[in-house]
Design a protein around this motif. Structure first.
Motif, PDB file in Angstrom:
ATOM      1  N   ASP A 178     -68.891   9.457 -33.327  1.00  0.00           N
ATOM      2  CA  ASP A 178     -68.501  10.571 -34.442  1.00  0.00           C
ATOM      3  C   ASP A 178     -69.806  11.483 -34.605  1.00  0.00           C
ATOM      4  OD1 ASP A 178     -65.823   9.682 -34.551  1.00  0.00           O
ATOM      5  OD2 ASP A 178     -66.437   8.372 -36.649  1.00  0.00           O
ATOM      6  N   TYR A 179     -70.966  10.937 -34.495  1.00  0.00           N
ATOM      7  CA  TYR A 179     -71.884  11.746 -34.878  1.00  0.00           C
ATOM      8  C   TYR A 179     -73.037  11.422 -33.834  1.00  0.00           C
ATOM      9  CZ  TYR A 179     -69.944  12.300 -39.466  1.00  0.00           C
ATOM     10  OH  TYR A 179     -69.222  12.559 -40.468  1.00  0.00           O
ATOM     11  N   PRO A 180     -72.886  11.891 -32.530  1.00  0.00           N
ATOM     12  CA  PRO A 180     -73.571  11.356 -31.188  1.00  0.00           C
ATOM     13  C   PRO A 180     -75.039  11.851 -31.290  1.00  0.00           C
ATOM     14  CG  PRO A 180     -71.996  12.951 -30.456  1.00  0.00           C
ATOM     15  CD  PRO A 180     -71.603  12.801 -31.914  1.00  0.00           C
ATOM     16  N   ARG A 181     -75.174  13.333 -31.859  1.00  0.00           N
ATOM     17  CA  ARG A 181     -76.225  14.058 -31.400  1.00  0.00           C
ATOM     18  C   ARG A 181     -77.208  14.223 -32.591  1.00  0.00           C
ATOM     19  NH1 ARG A 181     -75.844  18.879 -30.570  1.00  0.00           N
ATOM     20  NH2 ARG A 181     -73.668  19.253 -31.412  1.00  0.00           N
ATOM     21  N   TYR A 182     -78.496  14.204 -32.259  1.00  0.00           N
ATOM     22  CA  TYR A 182     -79.598  14.853 -33.253  1.00  0.00           C
ATOM     23  C   TYR A 182     -80.258  16.159 -32.710  1.00  0.00           C
ATOM     24  CZ  TYR A 182     -80.108  10.577 -35.970  1.00  0.00           C
ATOM     25  OH  TYR A 182     -79.942   9.412 -36.787  1.00  0.00           O
ATOM     26  N   PRO A 183     -80.350  16.922 -33.684  1.00  0.00           N
ATOM     27  CA  PRO A 183     -80.950  18.272 -33.484  1.00  0.00           C
ATOM     28  C   PRO A 183     -82.392  18.124 -32.636  1.00  0.00           C
ATOM     29  CG  PRO A 183     -80.561  17.866 -35.942  1.00  0.00           C
ATOM     30  CD  PRO A 183     -80.570  16.484 -35.161  1.00  0.00           C
ATOM     31  N   SER A 184     -82.306  19.046 -31.717  1.00  0.00           N
ATOM     32  CA  SER A 184     -83.506  18.821 -30.571  1.00  0.00           C
ATOM     33  C   SER A 184     -84.750  19.155 -31.575  1.00  0.00           C
ATOM     34  CB  SER A 184     -83.532  19.931 -29.522  1.00  0.00           C
ATOM     35  OG  SER A 184     -83.441  21.162 -29.953  1.00  0.00           O
ATOM     36  N   GLY A 185     -85.723  18.475 -31.131  1.00  0.00           N
ATOM     37  CA  GLY A 185     -87.132  18.749 -31.658  1.00  0.00           C
ATOM     38  C   GLY A 185     -87.857  17.343 -31.899  1.00  0.00           C
ATOM     39  N   GLU A 186     -89.105  17.306 -32.163  1.00  0.00           N
ATOM     40  CA  GLU A 186     -90.044  16.103 -32.295  1.00  0.00           C
ATOM     41  C   GLU A 186     -90.381  16.394 -33.822  1.00  0.00           C
ATOM     42  OE1 GLU A 186     -93.052  14.275 -29.310  1.00  0.00           O
ATOM     43  OE2 GLU A 186     -94.180  15.357 -30.801  1.00  0.00           O
TER      44      GLU A 186
END
Length: 268
Positions: free
Chosen positions: A19-27
């Motif tokens: 349902d929530y597969p992605r994280y915002p890009s970045g380190e």
């Protein structure tokens, strides 16, 4: 390495990840205390940590310290509370009683900092508040230029067969419906193991499902340092895209912020 095929008990946890597969890009870089700071120099000397941190490569050396912390703290007596969350205070109560996973993680992160390995405690949270979370350690493996998750409570780490995995690798593997491999857990099961109202017969099958539950979102301190340094660190939550809720995990921490990132890297 132990590999468990996906099972019915794991499906609800995997569905939350999907349902929530992605994280915002970045380190997100966690600034770590340097090993040449006086408190860490004292810690390394007092407990002979450099003599424990041995092996053919960085992974083996980190695992050697993890094994040391696990053996020192594993106890089947009633829970005891150390005076503080410092390595020294926690080791002072070893074998007097059991300590929580946060104590194992605090010890390993301080020990790694003291031998020069950038490391930070990380809390692994489920989708909904259930009164439980699991705390381990993210450590930077210099000779392979990667960050990996180590679990001193259960003396294990996840792997793809050649490299140790970080939390986002682990979460993605669960998201695909697969059970990530991890080093077998050798704790002698002397008590019932339950999760989601189900009883498990062994630690390996329980742990695979337990971490599927606890890999939904994460939080870490803004800086990583030994407890005796005396500076309180703000907690930084990393939530997947679209998850904007707050529950008892959040509201129980007054100094907190929310970080947009798809990776956590301990640095000096």
């Amino acid at each position: 390495m132990y590999i468990l095929e996906p099972n019915q008990k794991m499906i609800p946890y995997i569905n939350h990840l999907r349902d929530y597969p992605r994280y915002p890009s970045g380190e997100f870089a966690v600034i770590c205390q340097r090993a040449d700071d006086q408190p860490l120099l004292k810690l390394a000397d007092q407990f002979g940590l450099l003599g424990i941190y041995v092996g053919a490569n960085d992974l083996e050396r980190i695992v050697a310290l993890m094994e040391h912390v696990h053996r020192a703290l594993l106890c089947t007596k009633e829970i005891v509370a150390p005076e503080s969350m410092s390595f020294e205070s926690i080791m002072a109560v070893k074998q007097k009683g059991s300590v929580y996973c946060s104590c194992y993680a605090a010890c390993l992160s301080e020990a790694l900092l003291a031998v020069g390995v950038p490391a930070v405690r990380v809390s692994c949270l489920p989708f909904e508040f259930d009164g439980d979370r699991h705390v381990g350690v993210l450590a930077y493996i210099k000779d392979s230029d990667r960050t990996a998750f180590f679990d001193p409570t259960f003396n294990t780490y996840f792997t793809d067969g050649s490299s140790a995995l970080d939390l986002f690798d682990i979460r993605e593997t669960y998201w695909f419906g697969r059970q990530p491999a991890f080093r077998p857990i050798t704790i002698d099961k002397q008590w019932p193991l339950f999760l989601g109202g189900k009883e498990y017969t062994d630690y390996d099958s329980w742990y695979g499902d337990y971490m599927a539950k606890n890999c939904f979102r994460f939080f870490v301190p803004e800086t990583s340092q030994c407890a005796v340094a005396g500076v309180a660190a703000r907690s930084c939550f990393l939530n997947p895209v679209g998850y904007n809720r707050e529950n008892q995990y959040d509201t129980g921490i007054s100094e907190r912020t929310y970080v947009q990132a798809s990776s956590i890297k301990p640095v000096q």
